[in-house]
Enzyme design. Structure first.
Site, mmCIF file in Angstrom:
data_model
loop_
_atom_site.group_PDB
_atom_site.id
_atom_site.type_symbol
_atom_site.label_atom_id
_atom_site.label_comp_id
_atom_site.label_asym_id
_atom_site.label_seq_id
_atom_site.Cartn_x
_atom_site.Cartn_y
_atom_site.Cartn_z
ATOM 1 N N GLU A 90 -46.933 48.718 -65.595
ATOM 2 C CA GLU A 90 -46.659 49.487 -66.815
ATOM 3 C C GLU A 90 -46.807 51.003 -66.660
ATOM 4 O O GLU A 90 -46.229 51.755 -67.440
ATOM 5 C CB GLU A 90 -47.571 49.014 -67.953
ATOM 6 C CG GLU A 90 -49.034 49.425 -67.786
ATOM 7 C CD GLU A 90 -49.913 48.938 -68.935
ATOM 8 O OE1 GLU A 90 -50.065 47.721 -69.092
ATOM 9 O OE2 GLU A 90 -50.453 49.791 -69.657
ATOM 10 N N ASP A 97 -49.352 42.745 -74.132
ATOM 11 C CA ASP A 97 -49.486 44.157 -74.514
ATOM 12 C C ASP A 97 -49.691 45.014 -73.262
ATOM 13 O O ASP A 97 -49.783 46.234 -73.358
ATOM 14 C CB ASP A 97 -50.661 44.330 -75.492
ATOM 15 C CG ASP A 97 -50.688 45.736 -76.083
ATOM 16 O OD1 ASP A 97 -49.636 46.202 -76.562
ATOM 17 O OD2 ASP A 97 -51.756 46.386 -76.051
ATOM 18 N N ARG A 115 -55.367 43.513 -69.236
ATOM 19 C CA ARG A 115 -54.849 44.277 -68.100
ATOM 20 C C ARG A 115 -53.717 43.494 -67.454
ATOM 21 O O ARG A 115 -53.833 42.287 -67.214
ATOM 22 C CB ARG A 115 -55.947 44.533 -67.058
ATOM 23 C CG ARG A 115 -56.905 45.661 -67.419
ATOM 24 C CD ARG A 115 -56.198 47.025 -67.407
ATOM 25 N NE ARG A 115 -57.043 48.141 -67.745
ATOM 26 C CZ ARG A 115 -57.172 48.675 -68.979
ATOM 27 N NH1 ARG A 115 -56.510 48.173 -69.998
ATOM 28 N NH2 ARG A 115 -57.941 49.726 -69.174
HETATM 29 C C1 COI Z 1 -58.539 50.976 -72.526
HETATM 30 O O1 COI Z 1 -59.299 51.422 -73.380
HETATM 31 O O2 COI Z 1 -58.899 50.858 -71.349
HETATM 32 C C2 COI Z 1 -57.181 50.601 -72.895
HETATM 33 O O3 COI Z 1 -56.610 49.762 -72.281
HETATM 34 C C3 COI Z 1 -56.531 51.348 -73.974
HETATM 35 C C4 COI Z 1 -55.851 52.551 -73.437
HETATM 36 C C5 COI Z 1 -54.380 52.391 -73.387
HETATM 37 C C6 COI Z 1 -56.187 53.746 -74.271
#
Ligand code: COI
Length: 331
Positions: A263, A258, A234
């Protein structure tokens, strides 16, 4: 029984159709996200399956509840964008998909670490300019390094297995100790101990109020010089300004991100050109050879898309028919 699925992508649709056929349950799939302008479309359904990064606001949750929808199933794992008070006030039950593919996240994280260590980004850029020399871009070997893993849930443990495959030594920090890892004695008691020992820091923690900006100036100052930072978890875990300062000073030798704290509304959007990306700090990071930014793609594999879609639908049915599911999230 009727379920509505919001924010459905084309790549998820075959899995939804298959599940609907196998289970004989009607699912209305729409590409729109769940917000004030789309919530009315849920009227008449028994449950909603959702995925989005933008907030599930109180007004949207109040409306869902007023339509009698008390079963909300997320297709992802993170629940940090849900208004918890509105969930509790309305008695809405929520499920997530905690293990759609821990491997997907761990594989990208390890890939990016190897790219950082072997400086492939630098060589790609040099080659594009006709420079095929080696020096000065000599690499480190993971086999000789210690990786500090923060949070040893499913994803952290997958990442540990991969790092071990490369011969790395592991130290880990988590409030909850995994019994198997505990036996191996890899846990340290404090983050400071982890910072002091790790050549690489791999973040696998959910975002909470308590750990916002866990990696800030103070944390970076306690790390080894030339540490590598990996964040597939996160964006809020890292104070971006502090990271930029640590990259500038050389304290951090490289980072693979990532996720990014601002974001939402930026990742998974086509701005048409690099200059048009509306975030100067993000552009600052992307421009650096020793920073690898990916737009929250670690989860984005076929296995994950199938599991996210089908597990969430099954959980939604359980919430509707039994009032509970093994993936129910307690707020
Ligand atoms: C999550 O599963 O919480 C993620 O971070 C992935 C999401 C972008 C589908």
């Amino acid at each position: 029984m009727k379920i509505i699925a919001y924010g459905m992508r084309d790549d998820e649709m075959p899995y939804l159709k298959q599940w609907s056929k196998d289970n004989g349950i009607e699912v209305k799939a729409i590409p729109d996200l769940l917000d004030d302008s789309t919530v009315d479309q849920a009227k008449g359904y028994d449950g909603a399956v959702v995925y989005q990064q933008k907030p599930y606001t109180a007004s949207v949750l109040d409306k869902l509840a007023s339509f009698g929808i008390k079963s909300l199933s997320l297709r992802n794992v993170g629940v940090d964008n849900i208004d918890a008070d509105a969930i509790k006030r309305n008695g809405i039950k929520v499920t997530n998909v905690p293990a759609y593919s821990p491997n997907a996240i761990a594989e990208l994280t390890a890939t990016q670490l190897m790219r950082l260590l072997r400086k492939t980004n630098t060589f790609d850029r040099k080659i594009a300019h006709g420079d095929l020399r080696w020096a000065p871009d000599i690499a480190d070997e993971l086999d000789q390094m210690t990786v500090g893993v923060i949070a040893t849930g499913r994803i952290g443990r997958k990442a540990i297995n991969i790092y071990r495959g490369f011969g790395a030594k592991i130290v880990a920090y988590d409030i909850y100790h995994n019994p198997e890892l505990e036996k191996e004695g890899i846990y340290v008691d404090t983050l400071d101990e982890l910072y002091a020992q790790a050549d690489v820091i791999s973040l696998h923690s959910p975002a909470t109020k308590e750990n916002e900006h866990m990696l800030d100036d103070d944390a970076f100052s306690k790390m080894k010089d030339g540490v590598f930072i990996l964040n597939p978890a996160r964006g809020a875990l890292i104070d971006t300004d502090a990271l930029i300062r640590a990259l500038d000073s050389g304290k951090v030798a490289g980072a693979a991100l990532d996720v990014y704290e601002n974001e939402v509304g930026i990742f998974n959007t086509d701005f048409g050109s690099f200059d048009a990306i509306p975030d100067e700090r993000l552009k600052n990071l992307i421009k650096r050879e020793n920073v690898l930014v990916t737009p929250h793609i670690a989860f984005y594999t076929k296995t994950a898309a199938k599991n996210m879609t089908q597990f969430a639908l099954t959980s939604n049915v359980n919430l509707i028919t039994k009032g509970t599911d093994e993936s129910e999230v307690k707020f």
